[in-house]
Design a protein around this motif. Sequence first.
Motif, PDB file in Angstrom:
ATOM      1  N   VAL A  73       0.837  -1.202   0.000  1.00  0.00           N
ATOM      2  CA  VAL A  73       0.000   0.000   0.000  1.00  0.00           C
ATOM      3  C   VAL A  73       0.878   1.261   0.000  1.00  0.00           C
ATOM      4  CG1 VAL A  73      -1.642   1.346   1.374  1.00  0.00           C
ATOM      5  CG2 VAL A  73      -2.011  -1.106   1.052  1.00  0.00           C
ATOM      6  N   ILE A  74       1.877   1.305   0.867  1.00  0.00           N
ATOM      7  CA  ILE A  74       2.677   2.544   0.939  1.00  0.00           C
ATOM      8  C   ILE A  74       3.507   2.704  -0.340  1.00  0.00           C
ATOM      9  CG2 ILE A  74       4.736   1.695   2.162  1.00  0.00           C
ATOM     10  CD1 ILE A  74       2.979   4.981   2.961  1.00  0.00           C
ATOM     11  N   ALA A  75       3.949   1.583  -0.918  1.00  0.00           N
ATOM     12  CA  ALA A  75       4.729   1.670  -2.166  1.00  0.00           C
ATOM     13  C   ALA A  75       3.886   2.319  -3.257  1.00  0.00           C
ATOM     14  CB  ALA A  75       5.180   0.278  -2.609  1.00  0.00           C
ATOM     15  N   ARG A  76       2.618   1.894  -3.362  1.00  0.00           N
ATOM     16  CA  ARG A  76       1.772   2.437  -4.436  1.00  0.00           C
ATOM     17  C   ARG A  76       1.360   3.883  -4.129  1.00  0.00           C
ATOM     18  NH1 ARG A  76      -1.350  -2.616  -6.135  1.00  0.00           N
ATOM     19  NH2 ARG A  76       0.274  -3.790  -7.221  1.00  0.00           N
ATOM     20  N   ILE A  77       1.201   4.228  -2.852  1.00  0.00           N
ATOM     21  CA  ILE A  77       0.871   5.616  -2.504  1.00  0.00           C
ATOM     22  C   ILE A  77       2.045   6.527  -2.898  1.00  0.00           C
ATOM     23  CG2 ILE A  77       0.550   7.219  -0.554  1.00  0.00           C
ATOM     24  CD1 ILE A  77      -1.176   5.086   0.774  1.00  0.00           C
ATOM     25  N   LEU A  78       3.241   6.067  -2.561  1.00  0.00           N
ATOM     26  CA  LEU A  78       4.425   6.878  -2.854  1.00  0.00           C
ATOM     27  C   LEU A  78       4.674   6.995  -4.354  1.00  0.00           C
ATOM     28  CD1 LEU A  78       6.769   5.410  -0.131  1.00  0.00           C
ATOM     29  CD2 LEU A  78       6.143   7.816  -0.312  1.00  0.00           C
ATOM     30  N   GLY A  79       4.402   5.919  -5.063  1.00  0.00           N
ATOM     31  CA  GLY A  79       4.654   5.928  -6.504  1.00  0.00           C
ATOM     32  C   GLY A  79       5.871   5.096  -6.882  1.00  0.00           C
ATOM     33  N   GLN A  85      16.186   9.485  -6.817  1.00  0.00           N
ATOM     34  CA  GLN A  85      15.932   9.224  -8.241  1.00  0.00           C
ATOM     35  C   GLN A  85      14.447   9.491  -8.565  1.00  0.00           C
ATOM     36  OE1 GLN A  85      17.594   5.264  -8.826  1.00  0.00           O
ATOM     37  NE2 GLN A  85      16.156   5.013 -10.528  1.00  0.00           N
ATOM     38  N   LEU A  86      13.570   9.025  -7.655  1.00  0.00           N
ATOM     39  CA  LEU A  86      12.124   9.220  -7.866  1.00  0.00           C
ATOM     40  C   LEU A  86      11.770  10.707  -7.855  1.00  0.00           C
ATOM     41  CD1 LEU A  86       9.857   6.824  -5.737  1.00  0.00           C
ATOM     42  CD2 LEU A  86       9.871   7.128  -8.203  1.00  0.00           C
ATOM     43  N   ILE A  87      12.358  11.434  -6.887  1.00  0.00           N
ATOM     44  CA  ILE A  87      12.075  12.871  -6.769  1.00  0.00           C
ATOM     45  C   ILE A  87      12.451  13.576  -8.089  1.00  0.00           C
ATOM     46  CG2 ILE A  87      12.914  14.990  -5.633  1.00  0.00           C
ATOM     47  CD1 ILE A  87      13.045  13.372  -2.995  1.00  0.00           C
ATOM     48  N   GLU A  88      13.625  13.232  -8.593  1.00  0.00           N
ATOM     49  CA  GLU A  88      14.076  13.899  -9.826  1.00  0.00           C
ATOM     50  C   GLU A  88      13.219  13.489 -11.017  1.00  0.00           C
ATOM     51  OE1 GLU A  88      18.281  13.080  -9.745  1.00  0.00           O
ATOM     52  OE2 GLU A  88      18.458  14.304  -7.918  1.00  0.00           O
ATOM     53  N   ALA A  89      12.856  12.206 -11.049  1.00  0.00           N
ATOM     54  CA  ALA A  89      12.019  11.709 -12.161  1.00  0.00           C
ATOM     55  C   ALA A  89      10.653  12.397 -12.148  1.00  0.00           C
ATOM     56  CB  ALA A  89      11.870  10.199 -12.058  1.00  0.00           C
ATOM     57  N   ARG A  90      10.075  12.556 -10.951  1.00  0.00           N
ATOM     58  CA  ARG A  90       8.731  13.159 -10.863  1.00  0.00           C
ATOM     59  C   ARG A  90       8.764  14.659 -11.143  1.00  0.00           C
ATOM     60  NH1 ARG A  90       8.228   8.478 -11.253  1.00  0.00           N
ATOM     61  NH2 ARG A  90       6.916   7.154  -9.948  1.00  0.00           N
ATOM     62  N   ARG A  91       9.919  15.263 -10.847  1.00  0.00           N
ATOM     63  CA  ARG A  91      10.067  16.687 -11.161  1.00  0.00           C
ATOM     64  C   ARG A  91      10.035  16.876 -12.689  1.00  0.00           C
ATOM     65  NH1 ARG A  91      14.460  18.097  -7.244  1.00  0.00           N
ATOM     66  NH2 ARG A  91      12.967  18.667  -5.639  1.00  0.00           N
TER      67      ARG A  91
END
Length: 409
Positions: free
Chosen positions: A156-162, A207-213
């Motif tokens: 659940v938390i993995a999918r919430i975070l993305g 990596q996720l933060i940069e990708a989502r930016r």
Amino acid sequence: MADDPKTPPGVPQSILELSAFNPVARENPHGLLAALQSACPVMRDEAAKVWLLSRYRDVRETVNDRTYVRHPLNAEPGSISARFVEEGRERRASILFLDDPDHARIRQPLAKAFYARINRMRPEIEAMVDEVIDAAPEAGVFDLMEKVAVPVPVLVIARILGVDEERLADFRQWSEDVILGLNPVRTPAEDARLVSGAEALDAYFQQLIEARRRAPQDDLVTDMVQLQASGEAKISDDEVRTNLEALLVGGNLTTTDLIGNGIWLLLMHPEQAAALRTNPDLAAQAVEEVLRYEAPVQATSRIVPDERTVAGCPMHKSQPVWMSLAAANRDPEIFDAPQVFDITKKRASHIAFGGGPHICIGAPLARIEARHAFLKLLTRYPNLRLSDQPLVWRTLPFFRGLEHLLVEA
Ligand code: HEM
């Protein structure tokens, strides 16, 4: 420790005695807690250099009081609370250990984004709980912790975070690794896992933060980078990572234990499970009763900011005040027949999520997951029962949960 002639026999004299390191408390802490609450509701543990409150009213008043502080750097040197400062990571505290203004600066936007997302994702969250339970064995003996209680919160938390689907297995592993940080007694191998897991998770979140930016998606990491960009959240990337990681550390094991303790209690009390099967509207109350009766987090703490009297006792600046949430939840002054597990009874609010400015940010999510898991498990397995194997409680101090829960479907 030598017996103090003033202390009646059987009354615990240290927080260690009340922790899962003591086999008696690990098996069942409630006898010791009740003895403490009635004989010594404000206990001083000189070895740990902490106070321990166990009456509901004292605990409630203390958690709600915004003048206490939380950051371990404020705690008396040598006290158990001061040991939460990780070497070299003093500045990287998550909201759990921050004080205002930093606490409010980070918690407010995080909570806003998190709650909006949970509200929107409720049907998906319930579908994820179904997905995990549908994948559990159809019949026979299986470990409910391994097949259901552990995987539900991580997914659940993995999918919430993305978290990307192809990184889910890695994410699960890193989450397990960073949770080792909750255990103060680690083997060198566990230490190494903790460090490598934390580094890998940190690198992945960056990596996720940069990708989502670059390319926004429908997830919590995107929410946070958008709040940063709009200026609504004045939070650095480092703080975003630390606090998203705190959602894993604070949320996974605790929700696992809520589900595990709940199913164990329902199977131990078949008339309660039957009441829930007959009236699914009791699910919300059942979750609250499990939280009250077997609080997954048994204690929280604050630090005294100045010379003051707390619960009638003079206390000094920097002294940590620990609070037994488990004892407060069974205080006979507040709860009628507190040692009885009864999901049909309307009761006063428990304090399993703490309170005041630090009240658990994940409470609404844990509630959604547990309510749905209880109902789904009881429906999918109409004849579910405990296997004959003895129960093994986890040896993690101040967390109450089962290592394994063998059930027969
Ligand atoms: C049954 C499940 C849970 C229990 C029993 C629990 C319990 C607690 C408790 C006792 C506190 C300290 C409150 C205080 O000192 O007043 C806390 C704080 C916290 N919890 Fe939970 N928790 C649960 C689930 C979760 C979940 C699902 C998440 C995240 C997804 C989460 C994240 C946090 C965070 C980040 C804090 C620090 C909040 C702050 O200091 O501002 N928890 N939790």
